[in-house]
Design a protein around this motif. Sequence first.
Motif, mmCIF file in Angstrom:
data_model
loop_
_atom_site.group_PDB
_atom_site.id
_atom_site.type_symbol
_atom_site.label_atom_id
_atom_site.label_comp_id
_atom_site.label_asym_id
_atom_site.label_seq_id
_atom_site.Cartn_x
_atom_site.Cartn_y
_atom_site.Cartn_z
ATOM 1 N N LYS A 2 -39.466 -60.118 -19.939
ATOM 2 C CA LYS A 2 -39.096 -60.969 -18.641
ATOM 3 C C LYS A 2 -38.026 -61.191 -18.505
ATOM 4 O O LYS A 2 -37.335 -61.715 -17.400
ATOM 5 N N TYR A 3 -37.144 -61.504 -19.740
ATOM 6 C CA TYR A 3 -35.939 -62.351 -19.626
ATOM 7 C C TYR A 3 -34.850 -61.284 -19.957
ATOM 8 O O TYR A 3 -34.702 -60.456 -21.057
ATOM 9 N N SER A 16 -39.737 -61.071 -25.449
ATOM 10 C CA SER A 16 -40.597 -62.230 -25.141
ATOM 11 C C SER A 16 -41.491 -62.495 -26.446
ATOM 12 O O SER A 16 -41.787 -61.365 -27.096
ATOM 13 N N SER A 56 -39.375 -68.303 -10.996
ATOM 14 C CA SER A 56 -39.243 -69.036 -12.018
ATOM 15 C C SER A 56 -38.443 -70.304 -11.589
ATOM 16 O O SER A 56 -37.650 -70.309 -10.694
ATOM 17 N N SER A 94 -36.382 -73.199 -18.475
ATOM 18 C CA SER A 94 -37.495 -72.856 -17.392
ATOM 19 C C SER A 94 -38.644 -72.990 -17.709
ATOM 20 O O SER A 94 -39.154 -73.211 -18.812
ATOM 21 N N ASP A 95 -39.441 -72.771 -16.645
ATOM 22 C CA ASP A 95 -41.204 -72.711 -16.908
ATOM 23 C C ASP A 95 -41.639 -71.767 -17.366
ATOM 24 O O ASP A 95 -42.659 -71.481 -17.519
ATOM 25 N N ASN A 96 -40.840 -70.699 -17.703
ATOM 26 C CA ASN A 96 -41.153 -69.284 -18.464
ATOM 27 C C ASN A 96 -40.883 -69.710 -19.995
ATOM 28 O O ASN A 96 -41.164 -68.763 -20.733
ATOM 29 N N ASP A 98 -37.781 -70.385 -21.207
ATOM 30 C CA ASP A 98 -36.399 -70.238 -21.667
ATOM 31 C C ASP A 98 -35.626 -71.108 -21.953
ATOM 32 O O ASP A 98 -35.875 -72.242 -21.523
ATOM 33 N N LYS A 127 -36.094 -67.812 -26.142
ATOM 34 C CA LYS A 127 -37.363 -67.850 -25.458
ATOM 35 C C LYS A 127 -37.862 -68.851 -26.531
ATOM 36 O O LYS A 127 -38.612 -68.507 -27.676
ATOM 37 N N ASP A 130 -43.906 -70.041 -23.662
ATOM 38 C CA ASP A 130 -44.222 -69.554 -22.399
ATOM 39 C C ASP A 130 -44.311 -70.226 -21.228
ATOM 40 O O ASP A 130 -44.441 -69.890 -19.935
ATOM 41 N N ASN A 131 -43.946 -71.604 -21.391
ATOM 42 C CA ASN A 131 -43.882 -72.586 -20.251
ATOM 43 C C ASN A 131 -42.720 -73.577 -20.467
ATOM 44 O O ASN A 131 -42.138 -73.550 -21.646
#
Length: 378
Positions: A2-3, A16, A56, A94-96, A98, A127, A130-131
Amino acid sequence: MKYLITIAVIALVLFSCTESKQKVAECSILESPKVIINKKTGAITFTENVTKVEGSNWWMGIIGQGHRMPFNENLEFDTWGVGFGNQVQPLILSDNGDVVWSEEPLRIENSDTELIVGSRDKIKVTKGGDNLKDGFLYASENYFPPSGKMPDELLFTSPQYNTWIELMYDQNQKDILKYANSIKDNDYPAGVLMIDDNWQEDYGKWNFHEGRFENPKAMMDELHSMGYKVMLWVCPFVSPDCDVYRELKSKGYFLKNKAGQPAMVNWWNGVSALLDLSNPGAKKWFTDELQRLVDEYGVDGFKLDAGDARFYTGDIELNGLSPNEHSKLYGEIGLAFPLNEYRAMWKMGGQPLAERLHDKNHNWGHLNMLIPQMLVEG
């Protein structure tokens, strides 16, 4: 995958991490290899172009801009010598999950598709999970781990009263006691009472003004008997027309301008010299002055105002440190006094320091800033 991080025309994929906390801790960190050198000054800037996953949301450690987060507009921030009146961390989340970090102040340009991040030191991108929570916990553990200490618990369990609201610059013994009694007379509980600016003889001359405080020890004893803990307002400035200035100048305790003279800084109360807290002697002098107030009068703590990174910019020799790092040195003073309060700060996450929001005006626009900024402040 994803990143995605794009560097020049080369795309690198940062894997990830799985949900396992152990594997998250083993995530590799990509350090920025893209360097820009200013041919005139020789300054080195590291940069990263971070491509954002669609949908994101991103936050940056700038408390004074918390009402603009998560970023949903094209904007630019540069935190070198800038604190927006509050605390700043060189951190982006980030809310992923990161995490972006650098030891030096960050500069960002935000658009719908990417963040362009710059710093004068390497930029670490990883990373953290996950959130948003995972990312913050990763950053906290790796970049500003908790010290295990807390500020005085009264700052969280009791009301805080400030004499500025009642008296502004007219700080005096009679009216301070009147204010403290009126709190109790109206059935409010005692708590922390902050005596604000202008209790002192001069900026840098940290004695109770004899014309306004006829018996400061008796005042402190009375406030304590009423159940208050008392804090005093202080700052890192010294008025150039007082005897303390002459003494400290002779010892080399001020930051200097490029001509080798004490730098004169414009701030909200005039023009003053600025303590060089990278000088061990200046740091000891200031800390000893505060401890003397504790020992002589029973002062319980300090509201350490100013210290903004912006005051360390301009015609000032910084002894190899950034303006932000000088702000951090001022923050370290409070570690010796558990009952402390700050507004401006660089880094110092995880330390036992009480941080407040910047003053707000009496309007709906500033009211709307309160909750978003408190959320970013944490």
